[in-house]
Write a protein that holds these residues in place. Sequence first.
Motif, short mmCIF file in Angstrom:
data_model
loop_
_atom_site.label_atom_id
_atom_site.label_comp_id
_atom_site.label_asym_id
_atom_site.label_seq_id
_atom_site.Cartn_x
_atom_site.Cartn_y
_atom_site.Cartn_z
N THR A 1 0.82 -1.21 0.00
CA THR A 1 0.00 0.00 0.00
C THR A 1 0.86 1.26 0.00
N ASN A 2 0.53 2.21 -0.86
CA ASN A 2 1.17 3.52 -0.96
C ASN A 2 2.64 3.46 -1.34
N THR A 3 3.09 2.37 -1.96
CA THR A 3 4.50 2.26 -2.34
C THR A 3 4.60 1.72 -3.75
N GLN A 4 5.44 2.34 -4.55
CA GLN A 4 5.77 1.82 -5.86
C GLN A 4 7.10 1.10 -5.74
N THR A 5 7.11 -0.16 -6.10
CA THR A 5 8.27 -1.02 -5.86
C THR A 5 9.19 -1.06 -7.08
N LEU A 6 10.48 -1.20 -6.83
CA LEU A 6 11.47 -1.38 -7.87
C LEU A 6 12.26 -2.64 -7.55
N MET A 7 12.28 -3.59 -8.50
CA MET A 7 13.10 -4.81 -8.37
C MET A 7 14.25 -4.70 -9.35
N GLU A 8 15.46 -5.07 -8.89
CA GLU A 8 16.65 -5.02 -9.73
C GLU A 8 17.46 -6.28 -9.51
N LEU A 9 18.14 -6.75 -10.57
CA LEU A 9 18.98 -7.93 -10.47
C LEU A 9 20.46 -7.56 -10.53
N TYR A 10 21.27 -8.30 -9.73
CA TYR A 10 22.72 -8.09 -9.65
C TYR A 10 23.42 -9.44 -9.78
N SER B 1 25.25 -4.46 -11.45
CA SER B 1 23.88 -4.45 -11.96
C SER B 1 23.80 -5.19 -13.29
N LEU B 2 22.74 -5.96 -13.47
CA LEU B 2 22.47 -6.63 -14.74
C LEU B 2 21.54 -5.79 -15.61
N PHE B 3 21.13 -4.62 -15.11
CA PHE B 3 20.24 -3.70 -15.81
C PHE B 3 18.93 -4.38 -16.20
N VAL B 4 18.44 -5.22 -15.29
CA VAL B 4 17.14 -5.88 -15.44
C VAL B 4 16.28 -5.37 -14.29
N THR B 5 15.16 -4.71 -14.61
CA THR B 5 14.31 -4.14 -13.57
C THR B 5 12.85 -4.49 -13.81
N GLY B 6 12.07 -4.34 -12.77
CA GLY B 6 10.63 -4.55 -12.85
C GLY B 6 9.95 -3.89 -11.67
N THR B 7 8.64 -3.80 -11.71
CA THR B 7 7.90 -3.21 -10.60
C THR B 7 7.19 -4.31 -9.82
N THR B 8 6.13 -4.88 -10.36
CA THR B 8 5.45 -5.97 -9.66
C THR B 8 5.79 -7.32 -10.27
N ARG B 9 6.46 -7.32 -11.44
CA ARG B 9 6.84 -8.57 -12.11
C ARG B 9 8.13 -8.34 -12.87
N GLY C 1 12.71 5.40 -6.34
CA GLY C 1 13.29 6.69 -5.97
C GLY C 1 12.24 7.77 -5.86
N GLY C 2 12.42 8.65 -4.90
CA GLY C 2 11.47 9.74 -4.69
C GLY C 2 10.31 9.38 -3.78
N MET C 3 10.19 8.09 -3.45
CA MET C 3 9.13 7.67 -2.53
C MET C 3 9.70 7.74 -1.12
N THR C 4 9.10 8.56 -0.27
CA THR C 4 9.61 8.72 1.08
C THR C 4 8.94 7.79 2.08
N SER C 5 7.79 7.25 1.71
CA SER C 5 7.10 6.36 2.64
C SER C 5 7.30 4.91 2.23
N PHE C 6 7.17 4.02 3.16
CA PHE C 6 7.26 2.58 2.89
C PHE C 6 5.98 1.95 3.37
N GLY C 7 5.05 1.73 2.44
CA GLY C 7 3.80 1.09 2.80
C GLY C 7 2.98 1.94 3.75
N CYS C 8 2.21 1.28 4.58
CA CYS C 8 1.44 1.99 5.59
C CYS C 8 2.00 1.61 6.96
N ALA C 9 1.49 2.21 7.99
CA ALA C 9 2.06 2.07 9.33
C ALA C 9 2.11 0.62 9.82
#
Length: 87
Positions: free
Chosen positions: A11-20, A26-34, A53-61
């Motif tokens: 909730t209230n968070t946009q996720t970034l997944m990255e592979l190393y 970095s393998l320059f492979v990214t995704g959000t929910t998949r 980046g730019g998201m200051t909150s992490f989910g909800c309380a």
Amino acid sequence: RAVIFKIAPVTNTQTLMELYDERGASLFVTGTTRLMWVPDTSGSYYLSVRPQGGMTSFGCADTVGYNLLMETPEANFTYLPVVTRNP
């Protein structure tokens, strides 16, 4: 074989997944929910999951962490006959 990583949205968070790779490069492979990836070689790889980046909150309380799923779907091969015709 393909590897698929899935994450349930937090909730209230946009996720970034990255592979190393195993060295942390970095393998320059990214995704959000998949994220779908086919490795070139076998080895150790690392998945990073964080708010974008730019998201200051992490989910909800009352929510901490991520629910991750990794799948390796079966590869289905279909072999077709090759027919040649002499002129």
